[in-house]
Design a protein around this motif. Sequence first.
Motif, PDB file in Angstrom:
ATOM      1  N   ARG A  56      64.601   5.091 -73.510  1.00 24.15           N
ATOM      2  CA  ARG A  56      64.097   5.344 -74.868  1.00 24.15           C
ATOM      3  C   ARG A  56      62.692   4.771 -74.975  1.00 24.15           C
ATOM      4  NH1 ARG A  56      69.043   2.810 -76.191  1.00 24.15           N
ATOM      5  NH2 ARG A  56      67.789   1.030 -76.811  1.00 24.15           N
ATOM      6  N   GLY A  57      61.860   5.402 -75.764  1.00 24.34           N
ATOM      7  CA  GLY A  57      60.490   4.926 -75.918  1.00 24.34           C
ATOM      8  C   GLY A  57      59.607   5.288 -74.740  1.00 24.34           C
ATOM      9  N   ASN A  58      60.096   6.164 -73.858  1.00 23.83           N
ATOM     10  CA  ASN A  58      59.364   6.628 -72.679  1.00 23.83           C
ATOM     11  C   ASN A  58      59.024   5.508 -71.698  1.00 23.83           C
ATOM     12  OD1 ASN A  58      58.552   8.943 -71.344  1.00 23.83           O
ATOM     13  ND2 ASN A  58      56.424   8.684 -71.946  1.00 23.83           N
ATOM     14  N   PRO A  85      70.890  -0.871 -69.562  1.00 23.06           N
ATOM     15  CA  PRO A  85      72.078  -0.313 -70.228  1.00 23.06           C
ATOM     16  C   PRO A  85      72.067   1.215 -70.114  1.00 23.06           C
ATOM     17  CG  PRO A  85      70.905  -1.840 -71.683  1.00 23.06           C
ATOM     18  CD  PRO A  85      70.015  -1.572 -70.500  1.00 23.06           C
ATOM     19  N   ILE A  86      73.182   1.797 -69.756  1.00 29.32           N
ATOM     20  CA  ILE A  86      73.279   3.255 -69.647  1.00 29.32           C
ATOM     21  C   ILE A  86      72.889   3.911 -70.973  1.00 29.32           C
ATOM     22  CG2 ILE A  86      74.872   5.194 -69.291  1.00 29.32           C
ATOM     23  CD1 ILE A  86      74.309   3.755 -66.701  1.00 29.32           C
ATOM     24  N   ALA A  87      73.212   3.266 -72.089  1.00 30.01           N
ATOM     25  CA  ALA A  87      72.906   3.833 -73.408  1.00 30.01           C
ATOM     26  C   ALA A  87      71.406   3.978 -73.647  1.00 30.01           C
ATOM     27  CB  ALA A  87      73.525   2.962 -74.499  1.00 30.01           C
ATOM     28  N   ALA A  88      70.574   3.253 -72.896  1.00 27.98           N
ATOM     29  CA  ALA A  88      69.123   3.333 -73.072  1.00 27.98           C
ATOM     30  C   ALA A  88      68.492   4.423 -72.210  1.00 27.98           C
ATOM     31  CB  ALA A  88      68.482   1.989 -72.725  1.00 27.98           C
ATOM     32  N   VAL A  89      69.253   5.000 -71.297  1.00 32.25           N
ATOM     33  CA  VAL A  89      68.723   5.984 -70.348  1.00 32.25           C
ATOM     34  C   VAL A  89      68.612   7.358 -71.003  1.00 32.25           C
ATOM     35  CG1 VAL A  89      69.161   7.169 -68.147  1.00 32.25           C
ATOM     36  CG2 VAL A  89      69.660   4.722 -68.377  1.00 32.25           C
ATOM     37  N   THR A  90      67.432   7.969 -70.861  1.00 36.47           N
ATOM     38  CA  THR A  90      67.242   9.331 -71.359  1.00 36.47           C
ATOM     39  C   THR A  90      67.146  10.345 -70.224  1.00 36.47           C
ATOM     40  OG1 THR A  90      64.829   9.096 -71.472  1.00 36.47           O
ATOM     41  CG2 THR A  90      66.095   8.534 -73.464  1.00 36.47           C
ATOM     42  N   ASP A 131      63.692  -1.794 -78.503  1.00 40.66           N
ATOM     43  CA  ASP A 131      63.076  -0.723 -79.284  1.00 40.66           C
ATOM     44  C   ASP A 131      61.939  -1.264 -80.147  1.00 40.66           C
ATOM     45  OD1 ASP A 131      64.840   1.081 -78.181  1.00 40.66           O
ATOM     46  OD2 ASP A 131      66.239   0.994 -79.861  1.00 40.66           O
ATOM     47  N   GLY A 132      61.952  -2.575 -80.428  1.00 41.64           N
ATOM     48  CA  GLY A 132      60.921  -3.181 -81.260  1.00 41.64           C
ATOM     49  C   GLY A 132      59.809  -3.860 -80.494  1.00 41.64           C
ATOM     50  N   GLY A 133      59.869  -3.875 -79.181  1.00 42.40           N
ATOM     51  CA  GLY A 133      58.851  -4.532 -78.367  1.00 42.40           C
ATOM     52  C   GLY A 133      59.485  -5.353 -77.268  1.00 42.40           C
ATOM     53  N   GLU A 134      58.678  -6.198 -76.629  1.00 39.48           N
ATOM     54  CA  GLU A 134      59.162  -7.014 -75.514  1.00 39.48           C
ATOM     55  C   GLU A 134      59.247  -8.472 -75.925  1.00 39.48           C
ATOM     56  OE1 GLU A 134      57.267  -8.133 -71.365  1.00 39.48           O
ATOM     57  OE2 GLU A 134      58.162  -6.124 -71.313  1.00 39.48           O
TER      58      GLU A 134
END
Length: 176
Positions: A56-58, A85-90, A131-134
């Motif tokens: 997510r977020g490229n 996390p698998i859920a973050a994979v696009t 999603d909000g930064g590092e």
Amino acid sequence: MRWEALFADMEAQLEAARVAELAVDVAELTRAERATVRLGGRLRATRGSAVTFTLRGNETVTGTLVEVADEWVLVSEGIRRALVPIAAVTAVRGMAAGAAPESGGVVRRLGLAHALRAVARDRASVRVSTDGGELAGRIDAVGADHADLAAGVDGRRADGAVWTVPFGAIRVVRSG
């Protein structure tokens, strides 16, 4: 003589029809089998290979696929490790065409919370891309659906800042 040629031609036509029908059946069975293949099976078949995960977020993670569990993968980025996390994979590039059968191994059943608790026990400095930064620091505690990150260098900061990060917001956790 003509009848023998006629019967031979009929036999050849029947054989050609049988072969064509078999090819259709094989193609249909292949499609049906492919429809049952899960992402985890293809990832397990890809273990040890070079892959690129788009998140997510490229954001991207590129390296060697080291471990595969139901909820996460571990990628070696040279000397660093990336827990994704698998859920973050696009999207994934470099996947094997086939699939590996489900393993009965313990690692496969370990959730993201288990993996993050192992990182917390190690007291390692991490960078958590969300999603909000590092965020950088050390994982102090892991709940059922979130982790507490003591922010700053080596997890120590004068103001004692602790970030609580929901699992759903985590894109990748990198060592060091």
